[in-house]
Structures are given as C-alpha cells and as structure tokens.
Design a protein around this motif. Structure first.
Motif, PDB file in Angstrom:
ATOM      1  N   LEU A  17       0.830  -1.213   0.000  1.00 59.15           N
ATOM      2  CA  LEU A  17       0.000   0.000   0.000  1.00 59.15           C
ATOM      3  C   LEU A  17       0.864   1.263   0.000  1.00 59.15           C
ATOM      4  N   TYR A  18       2.024   1.155   0.651  1.00 55.74           N
ATOM      5  CA  TYR A  18       2.828   2.367   0.829  1.00 55.74           C
ATOM      6  C   TYR A  18       3.942   2.534  -0.208  1.00 55.74           C
ATOM      7  N   VAL A  19       4.227   1.464  -0.986  1.00 53.53           N
ATOM      8  CA  VAL A  19       5.277   1.600  -1.999  1.00 53.53           C
ATOM      9  C   VAL A  19       4.984   2.753  -2.971  1.00 53.53           C
ATOM     10  N   PRO A  20       3.788   2.800  -3.588  1.00 53.02           N
ATOM     11  CA  PRO A  20       3.551   3.894  -4.537  1.00 53.02           C
ATOM     12  C   PRO A  20       3.677   5.266  -3.884  1.00 53.02           C
ATOM     13  N   ILE A  21       3.228   5.364  -2.631  1.00 56.90           N
ATOM     14  CA  ILE A  21       3.299   6.657  -1.949  1.00 56.90           C
ATOM     15  C   ILE A  21       4.753   7.040  -1.701  1.00 56.90           C
ATOM     16  N   VAL A  23       7.315   6.040  -3.481  1.00 59.70           N
ATOM     17  CA  VAL A  23       7.894   6.388  -4.777  1.00 59.70           C
ATOM     18  C   VAL A  23       7.570   7.834  -5.121  1.00 59.70           C
ATOM     19  N   LEU A  24       6.300   8.182  -4.890  1.00 60.91           N
ATOM     20  CA  LEU A  24       5.842   9.532  -5.188  1.00 60.91           C
ATOM     21  C   LEU A  24       6.664  10.572  -4.430  1.00 60.91           C
ATOM     22  N   PHE A  27      10.376  10.644  -5.607  1.00 60.84           N
ATOM     23  CA  PHE A  27      10.548  11.241  -6.943  1.00 60.84           C
ATOM     24  C   PHE A  27      10.190  12.718  -6.994  1.00 60.84           C
ATOM     25  N   GLY A  35      11.930  11.555 -15.272  1.00 61.05           N
ATOM     26  CA  GLY A  35      10.860  11.065 -14.424  1.00 61.05           C
ATOM     27  C   GLY A  35      11.059   9.650 -13.940  1.00 61.05           C
ATOM     28  N   TYR A  36      11.931   8.874 -14.570  1.00 66.48           N
ATOM     29  CA  TYR A  36      12.121   7.486 -14.141  1.00 66.48           C
ATOM     30  C   TYR A  36      13.469   7.257 -13.489  1.00 66.48           C
ATOM     31  N   PRO A 227       6.489  15.430 -13.764  1.00 68.28           N
ATOM     32  CA  PRO A 227       7.134  15.293 -12.450  1.00 68.28           C
ATOM     33  C   PRO A 227       6.550  16.227 -11.397  1.00 68.28           C
ATOM     34  N   VAL A 229       3.625  16.630 -10.710  1.00 68.06           N
ATOM     35  CA  VAL A 229       2.524  15.927 -10.033  1.00 68.06           C
ATOM     36  C   VAL A 229       3.043  15.233  -8.767  1.00 68.06           C
ATOM     37  N   ASN A 230       4.283  14.712  -8.837  1.00 72.71           N
ATOM     38  CA  ASN A 230       4.878  14.096  -7.641  1.00 72.71           C
ATOM     39  C   ASN A 230       4.947  15.095  -6.502  1.00 72.71           C
ATOM     40  N   GLY A 233       1.515  15.753  -5.276  1.00 73.15           N
ATOM     41  CA  GLY A 233       1.033  14.585  -4.523  1.00 73.15           C
ATOM     42  C   GLY A 233       1.621  14.560  -3.127  1.00 73.15           C
ATOM     43  N   LEU A 237      -0.351  14.670   0.314  1.00 73.24           N
ATOM     44  CA  LEU A 237      -0.194  13.606   1.299  1.00 73.24           C
ATOM     45  C   LEU A 237       0.051  14.183   2.690  1.00 73.24           C
TER      46      LEU A 237
ATOM     47  N   THR B 122      -5.745  10.217   0.866  1.00 76.73           N
ATOM     48  CA  THR B 122      -4.808  10.874  -0.039  1.00 76.73           C
ATOM     49  C   THR B 122      -5.351  10.816  -1.457  1.00 76.73           C
ATOM     50  N   VAL B 126      -3.516  11.064  -7.728  1.00 75.36           N
ATOM     51  CA  VAL B 126      -2.079  11.123  -7.525  1.00 75.36           C
ATOM     52  C   VAL B 126      -1.538   9.728  -7.245  1.00 75.36           C
ATOM     53  N   TYR B 129      -1.424   7.791 -10.386  1.00 73.13           N
ATOM     54  CA  TYR B 129      -0.290   8.276 -11.163  1.00 73.13           C
ATOM     55  C   TYR B 129       1.008   7.630 -10.671  1.00 73.13           C
ATOM     56  N   ALA B 130       1.116   7.473  -9.350  1.00 71.72           N
ATOM     57  CA  ALA B 130       2.325   6.859  -8.800  1.00 71.72           C
ATOM     58  C   ALA B 130       2.487   5.427  -9.301  1.00 71.72           C
ATOM     59  N   ILE B 134       5.623   3.203 -11.484  1.00 67.74           N
ATOM     60  CA  ILE B 134       6.143   1.883 -11.130  1.00 67.74           C
ATOM     61  C   ILE B 134       5.992   0.896 -12.270  1.00 67.74           C
ATOM     62  N   TYR B 170      -5.662  -1.401  -5.807  1.00 68.73           N
ATOM     63  CA  TYR B 170      -4.895  -0.498  -4.954  1.00 68.73           C
ATOM     64  C   TYR B 170      -5.793   0.587  -4.348  1.00 68.73           C
TER      65      TYR B 170
END
Lengths: 256, 295, 378
Positions: A17-21, A23-24, A27, A35-36, A227, A229-230, A233, A237, B122, B126, B129-130, B134, B170
């Motif tokens: 659940l927290y990996v994408p957050i 990463v955001l 980044f 961006g990558y 980018p 958007v990161n 985000g 958060l 949250t 967004v 998008y994250a 990945i 997700y």
C-alpha cells in the motif's frame, strides 16, 4: 497455523500500500527530467508547481470549495443527525435509507443525475453546481459520524436540561451541540477531504470558468509523465496526514 | 446507516418548530438533489437522443436495446469481468488481512487502522499516477528487473488489463478491509471455541461458523468495491489505454462526448440495479445472524 | 449425590503449570476428578480456575504437566478431539443457526445419520424443556432459555465430562436458583461428571460433591462442601467461603485430648487440632456467625460487648456486636417467635459466647498480614 504468517501478511500488504506513496515522495525531490531515473536531490518540481498560475488558482479554488462544502454539509448533516436522534416523525426510516443509498451509490450515478438536474433547472456549471454536488455526497458521512457519537449519549442529559427550564432550542445549543462537537469536527474534516479528492462527480458538474485541483491533475496525468505531479502529490499527502491526525486526535481525546 | 432505536425520551416532531425546520431543510435537499435527479435519469433513459437539447420524445426502450449491442455488450462484460477480478482480489487479500488485523492487540490495532486510511485520505488520482511510475515500460519494476538481469527486455505492464486491475485493487482495497475488519472484530472468540469444543476441526469451523458470521462484512465489502470498480473511469484513463474501458468510461463518454444521454442513463441504471441487488443480499445476510449480533 | 466408596478417577491432572507473560497462573497443580461427581472450582477472579478449565477443554496448552482421561493422555489433543464438552459463560450459541441446528452441530460433526441426529436433538431439547423452541433463533430466547440450549448442545454428544464456565453468572438471582436445581437434576439423571467453575461460594457449596478452592493457581483446599465450610484448611479458605469471626487466641496448655486457649482473657478448653501446638503459641479461633451465642448482659460467661447493628433476614436475625476492645463480631441466630426477649435494641450491652467444640483452630500464618480485618465479605 503458522504463528508468524498473519503478521507477515499484514506487513506485506502494508508495504504494498505504501510503496507507490513512497515512490511519489522520493521522486518529487528528483532532479532528473525523465521522471524514471534518479538525478539527485532537487526542489525544482515544487518550484515549477508554484510557478504554474493555472495550477495555483485551481488549488485556491479547490480549497475554497472544500471549505464551503464541508461547512455546509456539517451544518445540515449535524442538524439532521440531531433530528434523527431526538424526534419521532413519519418517514424517518425513509430518510435514513435515502442517506444510506447516497453513501453506497456509485459516484458516477450521482454525477450524471446531478448533471441532468443542473442542465434542466438551468444552474450554470461552476462553483454553485460543484458546491451543491459536493455537499450532497458529503452529507451522509457527516450524519453517520454524528449519529455514532449520539448513540453513546446519556439520554437523561437533555431531560435534565428541560427539567431545569431550558427550551428545546436552548437545550440543543447548550447540551447537545457541545457533546457532538468532536463528531462535527471529524465530520467536517472528512467532508473537506472527500471534496478535495473528488474526481468523478466534479468531472461532470464543473464548468470551464471554475477549474479545481483534481480536474487539473486529471488533465495532467492522462498523458505522459509530469514530475510536478509528484511534488503536488507529496504536498497533498502531508496535508491529508495532518487532517487525519487532527481528526483522530479530536475523536480519541473527546472519548477520555 | 443504523436506524436509531426509539427511545422513550424521543419527542414527537409536531411540538418542535426547530426540529421541523431542520427536517424541511434536509428533506428539501434530498428531494431536490437526490430523488429528482435520479428520476430524471430514469426518464432520460427511455427518451430519444437529441443533438440539440440532449433529449426529446418519443419514449422508447432504444437505449436499453443498445446496451445489448455486441459492441457495447463486450465493453460491459469486459468491465464487469475486470470489476469482478478486482473484487475477488480485494476479497482474497482483504479477508485474511482483516482477520489478522483483528488478532493484533487492541492498542496497535488503532494505529494500524490509521495507516490503512491514510492512503484513503490521499488524492486517488495522484496515487494512480504513482502506479504509472512503477509499472511503465521504463518504470521502476522494469528497471529493477533489468538491472538484476532477470529479464532482457522491459515487460509491457502499463496499458494492460492487469494494470487497470492493479490500480482498482490499490484504490479500493481499504473499502474491502474496513467492513471485514468490523465483522471480525465483532466475531466472538467463544463461538470459535464452542465449534472446536463440539468436534469441528479448523476447516469445518471456518465453513460453518466463521464464514456465515463474516458474510455481512464480505457483502458490504463487495458492494463497496464492485460498484466503484465499474465506475472509476480515471483508472483506465491513466493506466489502461483505450481498450480496457469500464462502464464508467462508457457513461462518461456518452454523456460528455457523444451526448447520447438516453444510453448513458440506461447504463447508469444498470449500475444502480446492481447496487440494489447487492444491498438486498447484504440486508438478508445481516438478518440471518440477527442484527444485534447475538445476545 | 453421594459418591460411593468405589471412587474411580476419570480425569487426572498432574503437575499442570501455565504462565502468561511471565505471570504464573497455575502452579504445578495436581487434581483427580472422579467419575460421576459434581466438582466445583471455586476462587476469586484471577485465581486460575478459568485457565484450568480451558486447559482441560484444550483451548490452552499447559507449559508442563499432563491431562489424562481414563488413563488416556489428552495433553496434545486439540479441543475437537477430546470426549468432553463445555458450557460457555456467555453460552456461545451460534447466532446464524436455529436452536435445533445449534444442538445438532456437534452430532453433524460426528457425521451421524440425519435420523439419529433428529432423535437425539429432540431428546436433548425435551430434557431441558425446550422442544417447542427448536425453530427459533437463539437471540429470540430469554437468557435462561439460551442457557438451557447451551446445556442441551453440550450434553447431546454424551460427553464423559461436562465443563461449565460460570454458566449462571449472567442470570438474575431467582433464575440462578432455579437453574442450580435443574443442573443438579440433569447431572444426576445423565450421570456425567460436571466440572463447574464459579466465584460464588454459596453456589459452590449447595451444588457440589466436592469443592476445589483455588488461589493464585494453587489448590488451597479440596473437600466436600461441609469440610470446606466447617474445617477450612487455611485463613484464605475460611475468609473466602462464608463469613467468619476470627478471634486471636493464645495456647496456655496442651493436654492429651484437649488444649486450653486464652481468648480475650477467657480460658476455654478446646478440642485439640490436627497441627502441632506448644504452649505460648498464637492461634486463630474461627467461629461462623451461626456458632455465636448472644447472651444477656447479666450472664456470667462470654465476652462483653454491645449491639451496633441488627438485620432481620426472615429466618435468622443477624447482629453486629462490638466487643469492649473494639473487635467486631458477626452473629446469626435463628428467629424464635415465642421468645419475647429475643430482640435486642441497638446499643444494648450483651455478652458473646459459643458452644465449646464448634470452633475451628488455625495456626498463625506468618505470610498473611491482613488478619486485621476480621470479616472479609468477598
């Protein structure tokens, strides 16, 4: 059963659940344009974000909308919860049921029905239509939060107040409102967040004159990578974390 | 929403002008912004498409017939399929998750639930998008696998059916976990013990006691996941490309782009009916175990 | 029921020890439970009685020690594999099943044929007088009815042993009395061994063949209700079971058959107890309130005091008397309607005595510092 298995499962899912957050957030401080790939620490995307006037305006619009939608829905929702709790009246079950249906309805169903209404009645798509729509979907959540608080409430307190000579209105103001205050605040915060996050309903009922943040983000992320958007985000958060902690703090503190 | 119990102290609304005013306000709101619009949609679904004023007479069932058109039927079935897989995945992940969560000591449970709803608070765009960062062809997973030497070429993950399902799972997982957690939290350990005591093994206890008692939570979770999983049009927009559409995308396209209101309305009524069926099932399952749990 | 001279051990617990988070809940406990008896585990909350029950049922595993039923070791067997059943404190009826299905559950798990299940469930429900309620859901029944369903569900499997975990604690007083009688009747009719857990000493005394008094995971006393009440093994049991007056005594002389003890300056000749005594030793003289005699102030014998409280209890008249040195004494006398002089007014001087031989002696316990409070209403 193996003892560690449940724990491991909890940890794995929390991790995912927290990996994408994560990463955001990481980044958002990335200097690289692609961006990558990682290109070193930088605050450039935050800078880009705040130099984007359309974005900043959408942010202010969204904040104002969320503020007003949360306030209106808390007022109406709080009073409704009080009425549901206090009074005997015909159609009570219908009212309860209707709020439940609103809460469970797919957002898109609510969205098109409101769009149809606004066009039929001639309400211009913009701040007013957005406000009406957002209050409508926030309302049941506020009612639920306040009702939950009232259900654990000592019934003899209102009677004591009436016995001591308070009118119904005075009793509500001096006894009930203070008791449900924490729930009202929590409901307000929930409404604020729901409004700030809404994409589906807003897509339908907003007009070109009043752009709000989720729609601005939507148009940005549909194609390619942006980018900034990161950065946005990450800000959102942090904002959510503060709001949620505040709401939890209010609710738990008031229980003691 | 729980119907409030009738307490003896409740007063009748007739003697309360203040309460009456509140009720007029909320009823007015709901009638104008919930009931009337939904009736409008029902009306729109049986009218004829009109490029100028959106709708016109005569009344007919063309829109519903159009839903049966193979072109749209395919989209619908595909959307239903993705929503069903999403729901199933959420259930398979969420059921043991909620069970395990309910076994953690109470103090830590509160903290864990807090961290479960942080993502929910949250911005969902967004977060979607994250996922793109990945899953992309030159995204994190591919970079990692390439640098480890496990693959020679990037694997295409973005713009696939799988990406849409991952995105939906997700976003919607907490909506499955929270009602499940609530039924597991209410499940009394004594009942599980009683089942073992009467000679039931793990599997029999699971089947005859735990499943029926957690069924209302399962159905509530299914309802909270399945319906949005058909409606969240921005997920395929960001992760799915043009071929993996949801019912939500169809409704949105028909309303906002193609201006075919009767068709969009008919599609939305199908969603509403699905919701009605699920709500009914949920109600029945709750009645079966007695709404108060057990005395 | 009087267990005959041929007492056969059904369940044997040996050296059972259980710790939770470093705290010892059961401490190397040994206990033999006889076939067909009604045995009660009695003690205050936290004494280990529920843990002991859970170990027997198999919901917990002992840290060491063993449990065997008719010589068969059960220690590692899961609950579903043990030929004994439990009546839970809150009944634990399955809310999604009818009364019939609840009672049938255990038989279905044994994969009995449907006909047999139906007959046995109906028989069990008839036994608890609930045959007309088979189709109801548990939550549609009253507390007492739910309790009886729970009993029917447990006995329908014809277990060798029935474990009852404070099954009456949720019922109101009158219903509790009725259920006590009914449980005794059931136990007699079924001939099943009952292991009953309670913190209510009155319940324990009136229902059991034997009582196990537990404290801090250690057996304080094991005996018939009468032994436990009349001849408590230590101060804890004396205080926990019933109300007791403790008089401090001092041994003056030890003779062959009796001893002379000084109680508040009064020399009494008492029966010689089981434990070793020597002159000059301090002892406790225990007297139940019903052993106390309240006498006219003009009487020569006894100790002087005055009445501070009088409670009419129907069949008895209970008094609280303060002796001249401040010691509080409880007395409970049978009401005698024909005796006009029976009643005393508050503040009236009286003398307090007892019939020699009705007292019980316990040695001074060095570890027990709380002797100061003479009456302990647990």
């Amino acid at each position: 059963m193996i003892r560690w298995l449940p724990r491991a499962w909890l940890m794995l899912i929390y991790g995912l659940l927290y990996v994408p957050i994560a990463v955001l957030v990481v980044f958002s401080f990335n200097d690289s344009r692609s961006g990558y790939t990682w290109g070193g620490l930088s605050l450039r995307w935050y800078e880009t974000l705040f130099n984007n006037h359309a974005m900043v305006e959408a942010m202010w619009n969204s904040l104002w909308l969320a503020l007003s939608a949360a306030t209106v829905s808390t007022l109406i929702g709080g009073l409704t919860a009080l009425a549901l709790h206090r009074y005997r009246f015909r159609g009570k079950r219908v009212l309860n049921g209707m709020l439940f249906v609103v809460m469970m309805s797919p957002e898109i169903v609510l969205a098109i029905s409101l769009l149809a209404l606004f066009l039929l009645v001639g309400i211009q798509l913009g701040y007013v239509s957005l406000l009406l729509a957002h209050v409508t979907f926030c309302l049941p959540f506020v009612v639920i939060t306040v009702m939950a608080r009232l259900s654990g409430f000592d019934e003899s307190l209102p009677e004591a107040a009436r016995d001591l000579g308070a009118s119904d209105f005075t009793m509500t103001r001096t006894v009930l409102i203070p008791v449900i205050m924490p729930a009202l605040l929590a409901g307000w915060l929930l409404g604020f967040t729901l409004s700030l996050d809404d994409v589906v309903v807003s897509t339908f009922v907003s007009g070109p004159t009043y752009e709000i943040l989720p729609l601005r983000i939507y148009s940005m992320v549909r194609v390619g990578l942006k980018p900034e958007v990161n950065a946005l985000g990450t800000l959102l958060l942090v904002f959510s974390l503060v709001m949620l902690s505040l709401s939890q703090w209010i609710l738990t503190r008031s229980k003691q | 929403m729980p119907a409030s119990g009738v307490s003896p102290t409740m007063s009748s609304i007739r003697q309360q002008p203040f309460g009456a005013a509140v009720l007029v306000l909320v009823w007015g709101w709901l009638l104008f912004l919930v009931l009337a619009p939904n009736l409008l949609v029902v009306g729109a679904s049986v009218m004829t498409r009109d490029p100028g004023s959106f709708l016109s007479l005569p009344l007919n069932l063309d829109a519903y017939r159009q839903l049966m058109d193979p072109l749209y039927l395919d989209v619908f079935l595909h959307s239903l399929y993705m929503a069903a897989v999403t729901t199933l995945a959420c259930l398979l992940i969420g059921y043991p998750f909620a069970w395990a969560l309910s076994k953690v000591e109470k103090r830590r449970q509160l903290l864990l639930i807090f961290f479960l709803i942080v993502p929910f608070w949250t911005n969902s765009l967004v977060r979607t998008y994250a996922l793109k960062l990945i899953l992309a062809t030159n995204g994190l997973i591919n970079s990692a696998l390439l640098s480890l030497g496990w693959i020679d070429e990037p694997v295409r993950m973005l713009y696939t059916e799988g990406a849409v399902i991952i995105g939906l799972v997700y976003l919607l997982l907490p909506f499955m976990i929270l009602p499940l957690y609530s039924v597991f939290d209410d499940l009394r350990e004594e009942l599980v013990m009683a089942s073992h005591d009467l000679g039931a093994g793990r599997f029999a206890t699971f089947l005859h006691v735990i499943v029926p008692l957690t069924l209302p939570g399962v159905l509530a979770g299914v309802m909270l996941v399945l319906l949005p999983a058909m409606g969240l049009f921005f997920v395929p927009d960001i992760l799915g490309g043009s071929r993996n559409l949801l019912v939500g995308n169809v409704i949105k396209n028909q309303f906002l782009d193609a201006r075919n209101w009767p068709f969009g309305a008919a599609a939305s009524i199908v969603l509403t009916l699905t919701m009605a069926v699920l709500m009914l099932a949920h109600r029945i399952s709750k009645q079966r175990i007695g709404e108060e749990g057990s005395a | 029921m009087r267990a005959g001279p041929m007492k056969q051990t059904l369940l044997s617990l040996s050296n059972l020890t259980k710790q939770f988070g470093g705290k010892t809940v059961l401490d190397s406990l040994d206990l033999d439970i006889y076939d067909g008896e009604f045995i009660t585990l009695l003690g205050p909350s936290g004494c280990g009685k529920t843990t002991l029950l859970r170990l027997i049922a198999g919901f917990e595993q002992p840290d060491c020690g063993s449990i065997s039923l008719s010589g068969v070791d059960l220690t590692g067997t899961p609950p579903e594999g043990r030929p004994l059943n439990t009546v839970f404190q809150h009944y634990a009826l399955f809310p999604h099943m009818s009364v019939f299905d609840n009672v049938a559950y255990g038989l279905k798990m044994e994969k009995r044929p449907p006909d047999e299940i139906r007959d046995r469930v109906e028989e069990a429900l008839a036994m608890v007088q609930l045959q007309d309620y088979a189709r109801r859901k548990p939550q549609q029944l009253s507390g007492g009815q739910q309790q009886r369903v729970a009993i029917a569900r447990a006995v329908v499997k014809r277990p060798r042993l029935l474990l009852l975990d404070e099954p009456l604690s949720a019922l109101d007083y009158k219903l509790r009395r009725t259920m006590q009688v009914e449980l005794k009747r059931l136990q007699r009719e079924l001939g099943i061994t009952f292991v009953f857990v309670t913190h209510d000493q009155e319940e324990a005394l009136s229902m059991s063949d034997r009582v196990v008094v537990l404290k801090d995971g250690v057996v304080q006393q094991l005996g018939t209700p009468r032994e436990v009440y009349e001849r408590p093994a230590n101060l804890f049991t004396a205080r926990f079971v019933g109300e007791t007056n403790f008089f401090p005594g001092n041994v003056d002389a030890v003779n062959d058959g009796d001893i002379i003890v000084d109680v508040f300056g009064l020399k009494r000749t008492l029966r010689k107890p089981d434990f070793e005594l020597h002159p000059g030793q301090a002892v406790h003289v225990l007297l139940r309130p019903e052993d106390i005699r309240v006498l006219e102030p003009t009487d020569e014998q006894g100790l002087a005091g005055r009445i501070v409280e009088r409670n009419y209890k129907g069949s008895t008249l209970d008094s609280v008397i303060h002796l001249d040195d401040g010691t509080e004494v409880l007395a409970s006398e049978f009401f005698d309607e024909d005796d006009p002089a029976f009643d005393y007014r508050l503040g009236e001087p009286v003398r307090v005595s007892w019939v020699d031989g009705w007292e019980w002696l316990l040695p001074e316990e060095s570890s027990n510092a709380s002797v100061g409070s003479l009456t302990d209403d647990v």
